[in-house]
Design a protein around this motif. Structure first.
Motif: not given
Length: 420
Positions: A98-103, A130-153
């Protein structure tokens, strides 16, 4: 457009990756052995990987020539789809999960990046490119990092729980993608093709190979199950069932206690045959010997002239299910019951190389040099011989003389060794 030697090289690499994905798409479409659900997941993964490749291609070569709004759209697509492809990898590993939470998390990541069109809270592009990153600029990296942990585990758990060697492939692909993402984040440089995209394309290939191997494994398991059913059914002969029931019926008139005992042994015999369906691996020789004794005791009621001797030096080793009993059955049905005094000997000895099992009878024998017929007896002998060789790395020798009897010798090496 900037078309330097470096750009030309990157275009060639981009094209190679696209061709690789295109070839993989054709393979997945034509492969009849992948389950439909996983096929759809693989096709979706290939499609997302292609979009990410094009997105990076556009961002590197023509981003400075795009309007700011279009440049933002290209970036939003890239940051939105990176977590999506990781989720697809997770889903390929466990399609029933079940992937509802992840999606929901992935959707939240997409909504955060869409704020770029009216706010700089995530990131923004200036008129000068130019590219300017805001306060939530690393959201994709954080989400991807968590999902990668789920994938590897998840991949590691599948490997350790199921203990299948081919599970190394999805586990390796998961770790490869994770390390590529970490390398990309740590280097924090603008490259034409990111490490993550190269890893994703490679992982797509790895997962396809794994899915195909999974089908082969499942197909082999189905064949083994079918073979076990055939073995079991070949041992439960209709005439034996009818004759045993007729014997029990007759005994109830003469000796009810013996009839009850015979009926109980008959139930044990049937249960042990059926239980063999759940025993694809080796079983203790003591269990096989018990099954043999039960069968022989039933037959001795019908054929009192038969004598079966057991000389067991050691029973602490393993054999395939339904190996000794069929040989004793064959000796009774096609050998000793014609004799005034039929004798079968089951002898087990511990040898230097392992264990020796000898089933000897004084029956009518047969010509071992004659071509093997399609009779059940010969099919049974071949079946036992094949399983002894494939499952135990042992061998089986048949020595028979007409009107004198038959001797079957099975040699089994010690576990993990081979016959010398």
């Amino acid at each position: 457009m900037r078309l330097t030697d470096e750009n030309a090289l990157m275009i060639a690499l981009d094209a190679a990756l696209i061709l690789q994905l295109f070839g993989l798409w054709i393979a997945v479409m034509l492969d009849e052995y992948i389950h439909d659900k996983r096929r759809r997941l693989m096709l979706a993964t290939i499609g997302v990987a292609c979009v990410l490749l094009v997105q990076e291609h556009v961002s590197w070569l023509v981003a400075d020539e795009l309007p700011v709004a279009l440049h933002k759209l290209v970036s939003v697509i890239g940051y939105t789809l990176r977590p999506v492809i990781i989720v697809l990898f997770i889903k390929i590993q466990k399609p029933e999960k079940s992937m509802k939470l992840i999606w929901g998390v992935v959707l939240g990541n997409a909504l955060v990046h869409m704020t770029t069109f009216f706010s700089g809270i995530c990131f923004t592009h200036t008129e000068t490119g130019g590219f300017v990153r805001g306060p939530l600029g690393y959201t994709s990296f954080i989400v991807s990092g968590v999902l990668l942990v789920v994938l590897v585990v998840g991949g590691f758990r599948e490997f350790t729980i199921k203990k299948k060697s081919d599970y190394v492939i999805p586990m390796f692909a998961s770790i490869f993608v994770a390390f590529s993402a970490i390398a990309e984040l740590m280097m924090d440089t603008s490259t034409p093709i990111s490490f993550l995209i190269v890893a994703v394309v490679s992982a797509c290939v790895f997962y396809y190979v794994w899915l195909h191997m999974a089908f082969i494994r499942e197909h082999e398991m189905e064949m083994e199950a079918g073979q076990r059913i055939k073995i079991m059914m070949s041992q439960i002969q209709p005439h034996f069932l009818f004759n045993t029931l007729a014997t029990v019926r007759a005994l109830y008139r003469k000796d009810p206690d013996l009839a009850d005992d015979t009926l109980e042994k008959f139930g044990v015999y049937l249960r042990q045959n059926i239980d063999s369906l759940d025993k694809p691996d080796l079983i203790p020789f003591s269990e096989e010997l018990k099954h043999t004794r039960v069968y022989a005791d039933i037959e001795k009621i019908r054929f009192p002239s038969i004598e079966i001797k057991y000389d067991i030096e050691e029973d602490d080793f393993e054999v395939p299910a339904l190996t000794i009993q069929p040989l004793v059955e064959n000796a009774i049905r096609h050998g000793v019951r014609i004799r005034e005094h039929g004798l079968i000997e089951v002898v087990v000895r511990k040898k230097r190389y392992g264990h020796s099992i000898v089933i000897k009878d004084n029956g009518k024998g047969f010509d071992t040099d004659a071509p093997m017929s399609t009779e059940r007896s010969h099919i049974g002998l071949s079946n036992v011989k094949d399983r002894i060789e494939s499952m135990c790395h042992g061998d089986m020798k048949i020595d028979s003389k007409i009107d004198e009897g038959t001797t079957i010798t099975i040699r089994l090496p010690y576990s993990g060794e081979s016959l010398q």
